[in-house]
Design a protein around this motif. Structure first.
Motif, PDB file in Angstrom:
ATOM      1  N   UNK A   1       1.131  -1.767   0.332  1.00 45.50           N
ATOM      2  CA  UNK A   1       0.145  -0.127   0.359  1.00 45.50           C
ATOM      3  C   UNK A   1       0.531   1.501   0.374  1.00 45.50           C
ATOM      4  N   UNK A   2       0.265   2.514  -1.176  1.00 45.58           N
ATOM      5  CA  UNK A   2       0.988   3.753  -0.644  1.00 45.58           C
ATOM      6  C   UNK A   2       0.572   4.402  -0.002  1.00 45.58           C
ATOM      7  N   UNK A   3       1.801   5.170   0.994  1.00 48.38           N
ATOM      8  CA  UNK A   3       0.953   6.111   2.085  1.00 48.38           C
ATOM      9  C   UNK A   3       1.949   6.744   2.456  1.00 48.38           C
ATOM     10  N   UNK A   4       2.213   7.982   3.128  1.00 45.35           N
ATOM     11  CA  UNK A   4       3.380   8.632   4.343  1.00 45.35           C
ATOM     12  C   UNK A   4       3.452   7.592   5.391  1.00 45.35           C
ATOM     13  N   UNK A   5       3.451   6.334   5.717  1.00 41.07           N
ATOM     14  CA  UNK A   5       3.795   5.428   6.601  1.00 41.07           C
ATOM     15  C   UNK A   5       4.247   4.319   5.766  1.00 41.07           C
ATOM     16  N   UNK A   6       3.337   3.910   4.769  1.00 43.63           N
ATOM     17  CA  UNK A   6       4.301   2.639   3.994  1.00 43.63           C
ATOM     18  C   UNK A   6       5.414   2.527   3.158  1.00 43.63           C
ATOM     19  N   UNK A   7       4.615   2.417   1.932  1.00 44.46           N
ATOM     20  CA  UNK A   7       5.368   2.374   0.394  1.00 44.46           C
ATOM     21  C   UNK A   7       5.224   3.831   0.271  1.00 44.46           C
ATOM     22  N   UNK A   8       6.461   3.557  -0.519  1.00 45.97           N
ATOM     23  CA  UNK A   8       5.848   5.010  -2.074  1.00 45.97           C
ATOM     24  C   UNK A   8       6.421   4.865  -3.610  1.00 45.97           C
ATOM     25  N   UNK A   9       5.353   5.329  -4.377  1.00 49.85           N
ATOM     26  CA  UNK A   9       5.801   4.936  -5.966  1.00 49.85           C
ATOM     27  C   UNK A   9       6.181   5.839  -6.481  1.00 49.85           C
ATOM     28  N   UNK A  10       7.708   6.211  -6.470  1.00 46.84           N
ATOM     29  CA  UNK A  10       8.121   6.117  -8.159  1.00 46.84           C
ATOM     30  C   UNK A  10       8.000   5.723  -9.862  1.00 46.84           C
ATOM     31  N   UNK A  11       7.183   6.997 -10.606  1.00 51.93           N
ATOM     32  CA  UNK A  11       6.799   6.757 -11.862  1.00 51.93           C
ATOM     33  C   UNK A  11       7.711   7.313 -12.747  1.00 51.93           C
ATOM     34  N   UNK A  12       8.949   7.134 -13.185  1.00 49.64           N
ATOM     35  CA  UNK A  12       9.430   8.752 -14.128  1.00 49.64           C
ATOM     36  C   UNK A  12       9.010   8.037 -15.994  1.00 49.64           C
ATOM     37  N   UNK A  13       7.679   7.836 -15.525  1.00 51.24           N
ATOM     38  CA  UNK A  13       7.250   7.017 -16.773  1.00 51.24           C
ATOM     39  C   UNK A  13       8.038   6.310 -18.214  1.00 51.24           C
ATOM     40  N   UNK A  14       7.961   5.548 -17.677  1.00 47.84           N
ATOM     41  CA  UNK A  14       8.704   4.325 -17.976  1.00 47.84           C
ATOM     42  C   UNK A  14       8.668   3.017 -16.871  1.00 47.84           C
ATOM     43  N   UNK A  15       9.576   3.591 -15.510  1.00 55.52           N
ATOM     44  CA  UNK A  15       9.715   2.686 -15.191  1.00 55.52           C
ATOM     45  C   UNK A  15       9.360   3.257 -13.219  1.00 55.52           C
ATOM     46  N   UNK A  16       9.104   1.759 -12.788  1.00 52.96           N
ATOM     47  CA  UNK A  16       8.819   2.772 -11.480  1.00 52.96           C
ATOM     48  C   UNK A  16      10.057   1.682  -9.830  1.00 52.96           C
ATOM     49  N   UNK A  17       9.892   2.501  -9.271  1.00 54.05           N
ATOM     50  CA  UNK A  17      10.661   1.997  -8.098  1.00 54.05           C
ATOM     51  C   UNK A  17       9.713   2.025  -7.022  1.00 54.05           C
ATOM     52  N   UNK A  18       9.615   1.099  -5.848  1.00 53.14           N
ATOM     53  CA  UNK A  18       9.282   1.960  -4.557  1.00 53.14           C
ATOM     54  C   UNK A  18       9.670   1.381  -3.726  1.00 53.14           C
ATOM     55  N   UNK A  19       9.093   1.991  -2.613  1.00 50.36           N
ATOM     56  CA  UNK A  19      10.322   2.355  -1.503  1.00 50.36           C
ATOM     57  C   UNK A  19       9.806   2.633  -0.223  1.00 50.36           C
TER      58      UNK A  19
END
Length: 142
Positions: A48-66
């Motif tokens: 799940x994405x939230x301020x206290x869970x994971x963050x999603x970055x989408x750069x237009x081509x690929x994704x990263x999770x943190x």
């Protein structure tokens, strides 16, 4: 089991009933991603994405999770990062590291959502009364 080195992102309105190996399904409406564990065990991993869970970055081509994905409750105990669609394997954690990470996550959520602290002698949540300045500021803006 075949470890994955790559996950293909697929943006969806709703999570499909069948999760394909090698794909990560992302629902912005539900602020969640789901994929089959990258180790190949077949377990479904929900992030799940939230301020206290994971963050999603989408750069237009690929994704990263943190942050990293640590499947400590799964038999495989897999641990990896997803960076630009690539699976980067990380080391296993000890039970002490897992417990410390879970405690840190709990504190982070309690702090962010202002829900108090867990008592060390009880499993019940106890609500902490907000401090003077927080009450005063809340009164000021209402």
């Amino acid at each position: 089991m075949n470890k994955r080195a790559h996950l293909s992102p697929e943006f969806v309105d709703t999570i499909p009933a069948t999760i394909e190996q090698g794909k990560i399904y992302i629902s912005i409406d539900f602020a969640t991603a789901i994929h089959s564990c990258a180790c190949g065990c077949g377990m479904e991993v929900v992030t799940p994405f939230s301020p206290t869970d994971w963050k999603l970055v989408f750069d237009g081509v690929s994704i990263s999770l943190s942050p990293s994905i640590g499947n400590w409750s799964f038999p495989c105990r897999s641990h990896y990062w997803i960076r630009q669609n690539q699976v980067h394997w990380a080391g296993d954690w000890t039970d002490e590291e897992i417990n410390a990470g879970r405690a840190n996550d709990r504190r982070s959520k309690e702090h962010h959502y202002g829900i108090g602290t867990l008592s060390s002698t009880s499993s019940k949540k106890t609500l902490k009364k907000p401090g003077f300045w927080k009450r005063w500021f809340g009164w000021l803006i209402n």
